[in-house]
Design an enzyme around this catalytic site. Sequence first.
Site, PDB file in Angstrom:
ATOM      1  CE  LYS A 121      -1.455  -0.585   5.606  1.00  0.00           C
ATOM      2  NZ  LYS A 121      -2.734  -1.106   5.029  1.00  0.00           N
TER       3      LYS A 121
ATOM      4  CD  GLU B  36      -6.779   7.123  -6.192  1.00  0.00           C
ATOM      5  OE1 GLU B  36      -6.130   6.451  -5.375  1.00  0.00           O
ATOM      6  OE2 GLU B  36      -7.382   8.168  -5.891  1.00  0.00           O
TER       7      GLU B  36
ATOM      8  CG  ASP C  29      -0.703  -8.783   1.748  1.00  0.00           C
ATOM      9  OD1 ASP C  29      -1.854  -9.238   1.735  1.00  0.00           O
ATOM     10  OD2 ASP C  29       0.097  -8.966   2.677  1.00  0.00           O
ATOM     11  CB  ALA C  30      -3.276  -6.647  -4.024  1.00  0.00           C
TER      12      ALA C  30
ATOM     13  CD  GLU D 196      -9.929  10.835 -12.673  1.00  0.00           C
ATOM     14  OE1 GLU D 196     -10.122   9.638 -12.968  1.00  0.00           O
ATOM     15  OE2 GLU D 196      -9.761  11.224 -11.501  1.00  0.00           O
TER      16      GLU D 196
ATOM     17  CG  ASP E  10      -1.965  -1.105   1.196  1.00  0.00           C
ATOM     18  OD1 ASP E  10      -2.326  -1.563   0.093  1.00  0.00           O
ATOM     19  OD2 ASP E  10      -2.400  -1.541   2.285  1.00  0.00           O
TER      20      ASP E  10
ATOM     21  CG  ASP F 118     -10.313  13.911   0.254  1.00  0.00           C
ATOM     22  OD1 ASP F 118     -11.185  14.198   1.082  1.00  0.00           O
ATOM     23  OD2 ASP F 118     -10.496  13.127  -0.705  1.00  0.00           O
TER      24      ASP F 118
ATOM     25  CE  LYS G  35      -7.780  16.463  -7.626  1.00  0.00           C
ATOM     26  NZ  LYS G  35      -7.318  17.311  -8.744  1.00  0.00           N
TER      27      LYS G  35
END
Length: 381
Positions: A251, A43, A244-245, A56, A17, A277, A275
């Site tokens: 996280k 992403e 693990d993917a 994007e 991750d 976030d 953004k």
Amino acid sequence: DENFLFTSESVGEGHPDKMCDQVSDAVLDAHLKQDPNAKVACETFTKTGMILIGGEITSQATVDYQRVIRKVIQDIGYNHSDMGFDHKTFNLLIAIEEQSPDIAQGVHEGRDEENVGAGDQGLMFGYATDETEECMPLTIVLAHQLNIHLSKCRRDGTLPWLRPDTKTQVTIEYKLDGGACIPLRLHTIVISTQHDENVTLAKIQEDIKKHVIDPVIPKHLIDDKTVYHLNPSGRFVVGGPQSDAGVTGRKIIVDTYGGWGAHGGGAFSGKDYTKVDRSAAYAARWVAKSLVKAGLCRRVLLQLSYAIGVAQPLAININSYGTSVKSDQELLKIVKENFDLRPGHIVNELKLKQAIYQEAAVYGHFGRPQFPWEQPKKLKL
């Protein structure tokens, strides 16, 4: 007051991750270096032998994604298929499009920077506590430091059997002092690290205790009841994306306060300042730390909320856990008089167009003095 236990975890740079977070932020940095106004939402997904980036991006920059991303993986230390991943041979898939014109016209087109709208709705939290110099919870500070030290011992040859995929977890016994948190002792440490084929479990445990735990954990916190779980699964040779993917933004508690305070759910990595976030969570931390460093409270949680296309926050909430001589309403008034929390204002105060994000993508975004949001603002009272 009753004592209580609290636990925080951290993951190292080779955790799948975290690999994705670093790739997403390396892509963001690569665009910002050439075009500080790039609009980026990137992403990343990884599994055995492959990385996919999607999102994007609207930017004037020309970015060589192969070169940028392979360098990230090389720097992490995945340089041979024996480790489960190799920067030279993995397959890179790219699914990047332009930002939606509907979002662009609603957020930033035709507006001066100061009045840029929030890139989406959402809620963000900022937290600070006086239990450490950096105003972060001690549980997450120590969990990060253990991972940093594992990486250092791997790179400088102290522990040649180490591999990049690592996890740590720290449980501390606390007492409350009028709402403030006082760490008393280390209750439990968990460390799991990937290793090569040839090292024994006994050697792993001995080396981690001597070269990682002893230099990092303050002696006064350890007693004869402290519990150690060092590679408790017994074997961890297969690691990284092979075991693990990994996905960007999985996280978010490691990235923030280790479970203390609260979290609005929005991840940071791969996102430019529009953004909220990311930018408003950084601003909320800046406000919270400024309040604690000014001596106005010992511990505080701040919530901000936004709507897409609207510049001003919709609401601000403050909880000082009873640690302030002032009421939370008075603290709120101080915040409103000292901080402009529009994204177009945050970007300039916190210098969020700089290519600084890949560094933040591992070992936590907060509590590290090199970042502008960790420099407390002098408040006019």
